[in-house]
Design an enzyme around this catalytic site. Structure first.
Site, PDB file in Angstrom:
ATOM      1  N   ASP A  84       0.818  -1.210   0.000  1.00 50.46           N
ATOM      2  CA  ASP A  84       0.000   0.000   0.000  1.00 50.46           C
ATOM      3  C   ASP A  84       0.853   1.262   0.000  1.00 50.46           C
ATOM      4  O   ASP A  84       1.981   1.282   0.500  1.00 50.46           O
ATOM      5  CB  ASP A  84      -0.875   0.051   1.258  1.00 50.46           C
ATOM      6  CG  ASP A  84      -2.123  -0.786   1.147  1.00 50.46           C
ATOM      7  OD1 ASP A  84      -2.218  -1.610   0.218  1.00 50.46           O
ATOM      8  OD2 ASP A  84      -3.013  -0.631   2.014  1.00 50.46           O
ATOM      9  N   HIS A 229       3.672  -2.058   3.378  1.00 49.76           N
ATOM     10  CA  HIS A 229       3.791  -0.725   2.793  1.00 49.76           C
ATOM     11  C   HIS A 229       5.210  -0.535   2.284  1.00 49.76           C
ATOM     12  O   HIS A 229       6.166  -0.704   3.053  1.00 49.76           O
ATOM     13  CB  HIS A 229       3.502   0.368   3.837  1.00 49.76           C
ATOM     14  CG  HIS A 229       2.132   0.295   4.446  1.00 49.76           C
ATOM     15  ND1 HIS A 229       1.813  -0.607   5.435  1.00 49.76           N
ATOM     16  CD2 HIS A 229       1.009   1.016   4.199  1.00 49.76           C
ATOM     17  CE1 HIS A 229       0.535  -0.438   5.775  1.00 49.76           C
ATOM     18  NE2 HIS A 229       0.031   0.533   5.037  1.00 49.76           N
TER      19      HIS A 229
END
Length: 273
Positions: A84, A229
């Site tokens: 992400d 992430h």
């Protein structure tokens, strides 16, 4: 960063009825449809079998459909790897690792300061066979804003990615995993399926790569969706060890669409293991 709201998991009725309505306790009661990857695959297989029995099978020439996968996650022990909030200054290093390991991932990308500033990384993500996906333009919580603004948050990324790659994402991840009926309706209008997760390293809280690795491995089960992430400096160094250990444990690492195949992601639907 992401904190997923609690929600009851969907159940499959006789392996055919997969979508159920969840009730979330936040500010009032919001509902949305959700299904698990294994249930989505089961429905798609049952539908294809029924079509074949009725003489309505598609691709009768033996070719694969556009959303077919070369991995059968009903047979292989699959897990989807997702990242992400990028692309970032760490993304090229991550892509080098994934290329070396022959692993493909799904990238839920932010628009502002990411897609908009790093088109070369977006092109590389696409060129190397990874899945392009949407994480909104500026990471606004979609359930906290009006539907029209939520639509802009998503459509700006759709437009930017299409301009860079010629492709429009089919998947989105709502910031913090927060969704409801309005978000689902907007997602459906934009042709986006929603993807949550079952594994989080909470790498927004730590740069300890060993801890990130441990958290992922402790939580990962078959048909899981791993959330990481590529914007945090402790995450990318953890990826080689995560991949190595997952492979040793017999996992096949796939994109989200591969995990769902032969099901095609349904716009508006929420997918969660």
């Amino acid at each position: 960063m992401p904190k997923q709201k609690s929600a009851a998991r969907s159940t499959s009725i006789a392996g055919l009825l997969t979508a159920t309505t969840l009730v979330l306790a936040l500010s009032g009661c919001a509902t949305y449809d959700v299904t698990a990857p294994a249930d989505a695959r089961a429905d798609a297989t049952a539908s294809a079998d029924a079509d074949a029995k009725n003489g309505d099978a598609k691709n009768g020439d033996g070719t694969k459909s556009a959303h077919a996968s070369d991995v059968d996650c009903d047979k292989a022990k699959c897990v989807a790897l997702t990242f992400d909030a990028g692309p970032s200054e760490n993304t090229n290093r991550l892509l080098d690792i994934l290329k070396k390991e022959k692993v493909h991932a799904t990238f839920f990308m932010l628009g502002k300061n990411h897609v908009a500033e790093r088109p070369a990384e977006v092109r590389r993500i696409d060129a190397e066979g990874h899945e392009l996906a949407n994480h909104t333009w500026s990471h606004k919580i979609l359930t906290d804003i009006k539907p029209a603004e939520a639509k802009r948050e998503l459509s700006r990324v759709q437009d930017a990615v299409k301009k860079i790659t010629g492709k429009t994402p089919k998947l989105m991840r709502p910031p913090q995993g927060r969704t409801d009926e309005d978000v689902s309706r907007v997602s459906k209008e934009l042709g986006l399926a929603q993807v949550l997760w079952s594994v989080t390293a909470k790498d927004y809280q730590t740069n300890d790569s060993a801890l990130i690795t441990k958290r992922v491995l402790d939580q990962t089960e078959r048909d899981g969706i791993i959330l990481l992430h590529d914007i945090y400096k402790g995450t990318v160094p953890a990826v080689p060890g995560i991949i190595e250990q997952l492979k040793k444990r017999g996992y096949t690492i796939v994109t989200v669409s591969q995990l769902l195949s032969p099901a095609k992601p349904e716009p508006g639907m929420v997918y969660r293991p």
